[in-house]
Structures are given as structure tokens and as C-alpha cells.
Design a protein around this motif. Structure first.
Motif, PDB file in Angstrom:
ATOM      1  N   GLY A 167       0.808  -1.224   0.000  1.00 55.41           N
ATOM      2  CA  GLY A 167       0.000   0.000   0.000  1.00 55.41           C
ATOM      3  C   GLY A 167       0.845   1.281   0.000  1.00 55.41           C
ATOM      4  N   TYR A 168       1.910   1.293   0.783  1.00 54.87           N
ATOM      5  CA  TYR A 168       2.757   2.491   0.866  1.00 54.87           C
ATOM      6  C   TYR A 168       3.344   2.843  -0.493  1.00 54.87           C
ATOM      7  CZ  TYR A 168       6.840   5.337   2.039  1.00 54.87           C
ATOM      8  OH  TYR A 168       7.782   6.324   2.078  1.00 54.87           O
ATOM      9  N   PHE A 169       3.831   1.787  -1.195  1.00 50.42           N
ATOM     10  CA  PHE A 169       4.465   2.031  -2.484  1.00 50.42           C
ATOM     11  C   PHE A 169       3.429   2.379  -3.557  1.00 50.42           C
ATOM     12  CE2 PHE A 169       7.079  -0.985  -0.094  1.00 50.42           C
ATOM     13  CZ  PHE A 169       8.280  -0.278  -0.036  1.00 50.42           C
ATOM     14  N   ILE A 170       2.233   1.793  -3.413  1.00 51.50           N
ATOM     15  CA  ILE A 170       1.169   2.113  -4.371  1.00 51.50           C
ATOM     16  C   ILE A 170       0.771   3.586  -4.254  1.00 51.50           C
ATOM     17  CG2 ILE A 170      -1.254   1.689  -4.958  1.00 51.50           C
ATOM     18  CD1 ILE A 170      -0.784  -1.252  -4.151  1.00 51.50           C
ATOM     19  N   VAL A 171       0.618   4.084  -3.021  1.00 47.78           N
ATOM     20  CA  VAL A 171       0.250   5.489  -2.815  1.00 47.78           C
ATOM     21  C   VAL A 171       1.323   6.411  -3.380  1.00 47.78           C
ATOM     22  CG1 VAL A 171      -0.145   7.265  -1.077  1.00 47.78           C
ATOM     23  CG2 VAL A 171      -1.222   5.037  -0.841  1.00 47.78           C
ATOM     24  N   TRP A 172       2.588   6.075  -3.102  1.00 47.19           N
ATOM     25  CA  TRP A 172       3.681   6.886  -3.662  1.00 47.19           C
ATOM     26  C   TRP A 172       3.655   6.873  -5.193  1.00 47.19           C
ATOM     27  CZ3 TRP A 172       6.713  10.643  -2.554  1.00 47.19           C
ATOM     28  CH2 TRP A 172       7.082  10.920  -1.237  1.00 47.19           C
ATOM     29  N   GLY A 173       3.385   5.737  -5.758  1.00 43.30           N
ATOM     30  CA  GLY A 173       3.316   5.647  -7.221  1.00 43.30           C
ATOM     31  C   GLY A 173       2.187   6.491  -7.784  1.00 43.30           C
ATOM     32  N   VAL A 174       1.016   6.430  -7.108  1.00 44.25           N
ATOM     33  CA  VAL A 174      -0.123   7.242  -7.562  1.00 44.25           C
ATOM     34  C   VAL A 174       0.214   8.727  -7.468  1.00 44.25           C
ATOM     35  CG1 VAL A 174      -2.510   7.890  -7.047  1.00 44.25           C
ATOM     36  CG2 VAL A 174      -1.829   5.480  -7.003  1.00 44.25           C
ATOM     37  N   MET A 175       0.854   9.134  -6.367  1.00 44.00           N
ATOM     38  CA  MET A 175       1.224  10.547  -6.200  1.00 44.00           C
ATOM     39  C   MET A 175       2.200  10.997  -7.285  1.00 44.00           C
ATOM     40  SD  MET A 175       1.686  11.047  -2.083  1.00 44.00           S
ATOM     41  CE  MET A 175       0.286  11.073  -0.969  1.00 44.00           C
ATOM     42  N   LEU A 176       3.211  10.172  -7.565  1.00 45.47           N
ATOM     43  CA  LEU A 176       4.190  10.528  -8.597  1.00 45.47           C
ATOM     44  C   LEU A 176       3.539  10.584  -9.976  1.00 45.47           C
ATOM     45  CD1 LEU A 176       7.294   8.463  -7.403  1.00 45.47           C
ATOM     46  CD2 LEU A 176       6.946  10.940  -7.249  1.00 45.47           C
ATOM     47  N   CYS A 177       2.625   9.673 -10.223  1.00 45.02           N
ATOM     48  CA  CYS A 177       1.924   9.703 -11.511  1.00 45.02           C
ATOM     49  C   CYS A 177       1.078  10.966 -11.657  1.00 45.02           C
ATOM     50  CB  CYS A 177       1.045   8.447 -11.644  1.00 45.02           C
ATOM     51  SG  CYS A 177       1.983   6.935 -11.917  1.00 45.02           S
ATOM     52  N   ILE A 178       0.375  11.336 -10.589  1.00 47.23           N
ATOM     53  CA  ILE A 178      -0.431  12.562 -10.624  1.00 47.23           C
ATOM     54  C   ILE A 178       0.467  13.773 -10.865  1.00 47.23           C
ATOM     55  CG2 ILE A 178      -1.862  14.106  -9.240  1.00 47.23           C
ATOM     56  CD1 ILE A 178      -3.057  11.631  -7.903  1.00 47.23           C
ATOM     57  N   THR A 179       1.604  13.807 -10.179  1.00 50.79           N
ATOM     58  CA  THR A 179       2.533  14.933 -10.350  1.00 50.79           C
ATOM     59  C   THR A 179       3.047  14.998 -11.785  1.00 50.79           C
ATOM     60  OG1 THR A 179       3.223  14.749  -8.047  1.00 50.79           O
ATOM     61  CG2 THR A 179       4.689  15.954  -9.540  1.00 50.79           C
ATOM     62  N   ALA A 180       3.439  13.860 -12.332  1.00 51.39           N
ATOM     63  CA  ALA A 180       3.956  13.826 -13.702  1.00 51.39           C
ATOM     64  C   ALA A 180       2.890  14.245 -14.710  1.00 51.39           C
ATOM     65  CB  ALA A 180       4.481  12.424 -14.020  1.00 51.39           C
ATOM     66  N   VAL A 181       1.666  13.742 -14.533  1.00 52.74           N
ATOM     67  CA  VAL A 181       0.573  14.090 -15.450  1.00 52.74           C
ATOM     68  C   VAL A 181       0.280  15.592 -15.397  1.00 52.74           C
ATOM     69  CG1 VAL A 181      -1.898  13.793 -15.903  1.00 52.74           C
ATOM     70  CG2 VAL A 181      -0.462  11.796 -15.461  1.00 52.74           C
ATOM     71  N   LEU A 182       0.255  16.171 -14.197  1.00 54.39           N
ATOM     72  CA  LEU A 182      -0.022  17.611 -14.070  1.00 54.39           C
ATOM     73  C   LEU A 182       1.084  18.446 -14.705  1.00 54.39           C
ATOM     74  CD1 LEU A 182      -1.456  17.846 -10.430  1.00 54.39           C
ATOM     75  CD2 LEU A 182      -2.708  18.107 -12.579  1.00 54.39           C
ATOM     76  N   ILE A 183       2.349  18.068 -14.469  1.00 54.53           N
ATOM     77  CA  ILE A 183       3.461  18.806 -15.086  1.00 54.53           C
ATOM     78  C   ILE A 183       3.380  18.703 -16.612  1.00 54.53           C
ATOM     79  CG2 ILE A 183       5.971  18.869 -15.363  1.00 54.53           C
ATOM     80  CD1 ILE A 183       6.209  18.083 -12.423  1.00 54.53           C
ATOM     81  N   TRP A 184       3.079  17.481 -17.108  1.00 58.89           N
ATOM     82  CA  TRP A 184       2.933  17.319 -18.562  1.00 58.89           C
ATOM     83  C   TRP A 184       1.796  18.176 -19.106  1.00 58.89           C
ATOM     84  CZ3 TRP A 184      -1.349  15.292 -21.182  1.00 58.89           C
ATOM     85  CH2 TRP A 184      -1.175  15.108 -22.555  1.00 58.89           C
ATOM     86  N   LEU A 185       0.687  18.220 -18.360  1.00 55.87           N
ATOM     87  CA  LEU A 185      -0.455  19.015 -18.801  1.00 55.87           C
ATOM     88  C   LEU A 185      -0.128  20.508 -18.811  1.00 55.87           C
ATOM     89  CD1 LEU A 185      -3.457  19.113 -19.599  1.00 55.87           C
ATOM     90  CD2 LEU A 185      -4.018  19.229 -17.159  1.00 55.87           C
ATOM     91  N   PHE A 186       0.572  20.992 -17.787  1.00 56.81           N
ATOM     92  CA  PHE A 186       0.945  22.410 -17.729  1.00 56.81           C
ATOM     93  C   PHE A 186       1.900  22.782 -18.859  1.00 56.81           C
ATOM     94  CE2 PHE A 186       0.229  22.175 -12.875  1.00 56.81           C
ATOM     95  CZ  PHE A 186      -1.127  22.402 -13.058  1.00 56.81           C
ATOM     96  N   ARG A 187       2.850  21.867 -19.157  1.00 56.57           N
ATOM     97  CA  ARG A 187       3.773  22.142 -20.255  1.00 56.57           C
ATOM     98  C   ARG A 187       3.052  22.124 -21.598  1.00 56.57           C
ATOM     99  NH1 ARG A 187       9.112  22.340 -19.464  1.00 56.57           N
ATOM    100  NH2 ARG A 187       9.948  21.714 -17.427  1.00 56.57           N
ATOM    101  N   ARG A 188       2.101  21.220 -21.757  1.00 58.00           N
ATOM    102  CA  ARG A 188       1.353  21.135 -23.012  1.00 58.00           C
ATOM    103  C   ARG A 188       0.566  22.423 -23.268  1.00 58.00           C
ATOM    104  NH1 ARG A 188      -0.431  17.189 -26.479  1.00 58.00           N
ATOM    105  NH2 ARG A 188      -2.454  17.571 -27.474  1.00 58.00           N
ATOM    106  N   ARG A 189       0.033  22.972 -22.185  1.00 61.86           N
ATOM    107  CA  ARG A 189      -0.710  24.231 -22.306  1.00 61.86           C
ATOM    108  C   ARG A 189       0.198  25.460 -22.242  1.00 61.86           C
ATOM    109  NH1 ARG A 189      -6.200  23.978 -21.711  1.00 61.86           N
ATOM    110  NH2 ARG A 189      -7.064  21.917 -21.198  1.00 61.86           N
ATOM    111  N   LYS A 190       1.523  25.221 -22.134  1.00 60.30           N
ATOM    112  CA  LYS A 190       2.538  26.276 -22.110  1.00 60.30           C
ATOM    113  C   LYS A 190       2.348  27.238 -20.927  1.00 60.30           C
ATOM    114  CE  LYS A 190       3.337  26.157 -27.087  1.00 60.30           C
ATOM    115  NZ  LYS A 190       3.378  26.928 -28.365  1.00 60.30           N
ATOM    116  N   TRP A 191       1.941  26.650 -19.818  1.00 61.63           N
ATOM    117  CA  TRP A 191       1.842  27.447 -18.587  1.00 61.63           C
ATOM    118  C   TRP A 191       3.190  27.508 -17.871  1.00 61.63           C
ATOM    119  CZ3 TRP A 191      -3.402  25.169 -16.400  1.00 61.63           C
ATOM    120  CH2 TRP A 191      -4.444  25.600 -17.251  1.00 61.63           C
ATOM    121  N   ILE A 192       4.049  26.539 -18.194  1.00 59.57           N
ATOM    122  CA  ILE A 192       5.401  26.548 -17.628  1.00 59.57           C
ATOM    123  C   ILE A 192       6.391  26.269 -18.741  1.00 59.57           C
ATOM    124  CG2 ILE A 192       4.730  25.896 -15.315  1.00 59.57           C
ATOM    125  CD1 ILE A 192       5.521  23.038 -15.954  1.00 59.57           C
TER     126      ILE A 192
END
Length: 323
Positions: free
Chosen positions: A298-323
């Protein structure tokens, strides 16, 4: 303090003295007198000028004041001009003004200034040095004084131009409130100078369009020259006022842009951490039964979900050229 310069066209002599030369001037038919008054124009002195030179009482009252708008007035046998010059110790845009009054007739010129005037001193020095002569007339002499007055303004305006260029370079790279305060002060000083210059421009335009005694057609070129100097001073003051306004607006825009960039970074960080905080909040609740807590991964699954959410958000912000 009274100072007189008595010019005799017969022998081309120029004698400096005090008010005792007034009687000598009255006895002559062609002598020219320059009477300079440095300081207060007292009531007894006004009475003497009124009686001896036939000066109007209202003009004498205007000349005796320390604050009055520049003006020109035709009294038939003489012309009254009131200028606003720089004080002797004014070397920058943050300057003090003095009133310079001139009564100009064919045979006399009377000047009065409330404090030391470098323009008067330079004109007298030029007379003694022979660079100019009263033989050209009192009208030419008054225009020479007016030219010295406006040239002193030119100097401080040219110095200001250099300083504004320096401040422009600084403001594009550094957000410093001291720089902004300096530019605001310059704008305030330029507002006062623009008022003086526009008075002077109107004054000499009137003299050029409707010349009065002793400004005849022979002085047309000299009058035009003084008009050009006044127009140049007024246009420079208007230009630098606009430059100062643009610098203030530019500083505010740059500061707002930098603030927006900071807020954008903070917003992105907040947007990333909101879902992570939500997940941490869910699994941080003190309930006895949470199924995922019994999962050995469970601990590693939660960390994986958090990292995936972070990566997806960063990718989305870059795609929209916000960063």
C-alpha cells in the motif's frame, strides 16, 4: 543693492556706478542707462522709479513680488517683461526659481531680481569684456539676458536626459522602489518647468507677433532666436515628462509581470500539491478499518499514484505552455 551702467554713444564709454548716474543720464540726450536692482523693491524705490522713468504702479507691484507668472505688457514708451529664471545655485532639475523683471525703453533698461541672478552677471561681464555693447540698443540687451536665462534651463534638461537614460537601463533589470521614487520626483519637477516654459513661449510669441517699443524690425532675428530657444526648452520638457511617465508605467508593468510570474509558479505548485494533500489526508484519517492499510504494498502504491499525478499535471501544464 542698486548698480548702474551708463553708456555714452559719443565716446563709446561704459561707466559702472550707483544711482548717482541717474541724474547724469537725465542730463544727457543720447546716453543709455542700465539700472539693476538686486533685492527688494521697496516702496520708496518704487516711487522713485515711477517718478523718474514713468513706470506704471501696477507693473512695479508685479516686479516687486517673489511669485508671479511670466508676462509681457506694452506701456507705449516702454515694455515690461517678467521672466522666471533659475536661482544662482540651481544646477539640477530640482531647482529654485527667481523672478526677473525688465523695463525696457529706448534709453533705459531696468532689471530687478529677488536673488542673485547668473544671467544678469553674465550679461554685465559680457558688456565689460566688449562681447556685446549697449550701442545695439536696450532691446538687444534684454534679449541677450533672456537667452542666458533659457540656456541655463537647457543645461539642466540635457543633464536630465542622460540621467533618464541611465534609469531606463536600471529599471529594465532591477525592480527598485528608490529608482521609481526618483523618476516620480523628476516628473513632478518637470511639471513645474513645463508651466514656466509655456508661459515663456507665449510671452515671446506675443513679442514676435506684436513687437512693442523698443523691439523694432531690426531685432526680428534676435526675437526669433529667443523664441526658438524657448520652444526647444518647452519641447524638451514635454518630451522628458512623457519619458518619465513611460518609465513609471514601464516599471509598474515590469513589476506586475514579475509578480504574475511568481504567482503562476506558486499556483502551479499549489495545483500539484492539492491532489497529493487530498490523498495524504484520506489515508491520514484515524479510522480503524481502511482496507488499503492492510496491503503490504500500500505504501508504495500510494507513492506511485502521487508521482503519476505529479507527472501528469506537469505534462499538462507544459502542453498548455503554462510553464
Amino acid at each position: 543693492m542698486l548698480t548702474t551702467l551708463l553708456y555714452s554713444p559719443q565716446d563709446n564709454s561704459l561707466i559702472q556706478g550707483d544711482d548717482s548716474h541717474i541724474a547724469q543720464w537725465q542730463q544727457s540726450d543720447d546716453a543709455i542707462l542700465w539700472l539693476n536692482i538686486d533685492g527688494e523693491l521697496t516702496e520708496p524705490l518704487q516711487a522713485m522709479l515711477k517718478q523718474t522713468f514713468n513706470l506704471h504702479q501696477l507693473a512695479l507691484q508685479d516686479a516687486s513680488r517673489d511669485r508671479h507668472p511670466p508676462k509681457i505688457e506694452d506701456f507705449g514708451d516702454h515694455t515690461f517683461i517678467l521672466l522666471r529664471g533659475l536661482s544662482a545655485d540651481s544646477e539640477s532639475i530640482n531647482c529654485d526659481n527667481i523672478l526677473l523683471a525688465m523695463f525696457i525703453s529706448e534709453r533705459f533698461i531696468i532689471t530687478r531680481h529677488s536673488a542673485r541672478s547668473l544671467s544678469i552677471e553674465r550679461t554685465m561681464a559680457a558688456l565689460h569684456a566688449g562681447d556685446i555693447s549697449l550701442a545695439t540698443g536696450t532691446g538687444a540687451l534684454s534679449l541677450k539676458i533672456s537667452r542666458f536665462v533659457v540656456k541655463r534651463y537647457h543645461k539642466i534638461l540635457f543633464d536630465l536626459e542622460t540621467r533618464l537614460e541611465q534609469l531606463e537601463s536600471v529599471m529594465l533589470t532591477t525592480a527598485d522602489d528608490k529608482v521609481l521614487a526618483e523618476v516620480v520626483l523628476y516628473k513632478t519637477d518637470l511639471t513645474r518647468l513645463r508651466r514656466n516654459f509655456h508661459y515663456h513661449v507665449e510671452l515671446f510669441n506675443n513679442l514676435r507677433d506684436e513687437p512693442s517699443l523698443p523691439f523694432d524690425s531690426a531685432l526680428a532675428h534676435e526675437i526669433n532666436d529667443v523664441c526658438e530657444h524657448q520652444h526647444r526648452a518647452a519641447s524638451l520638457a514635454d518630451l522628458f515628462y512623457q519619458v518619465a511617465s513611460d518609465l513609471i508605467d514601464g516599471y509598474i508593468s515590469i513589476s506586475a509581470h514579475r509578480l504574475n510570474n511568481i504567482m503562476k509558479v506558486l499556483t502551479i505548485i499549489t495545483a500539484i500539491f492539492v491532489p497529493l494533500t487530498f490523498i495524504a489526508g484520506i489515508y491520514g484519517m484515524n479510522f480503524e478499518y481502511i482496507p488499503e492499510l492492510k496491503n503490504p504494498y500500500g505504501y508504495f502504491i500510494v507513492w506511485g499514484v502521487m508521482l503519476c499525478i505529479t507527472a501528469v499535471l506537469i505534462w499538462l501544464f507544459r502542453r498548455r505552455k503554462w510553464i
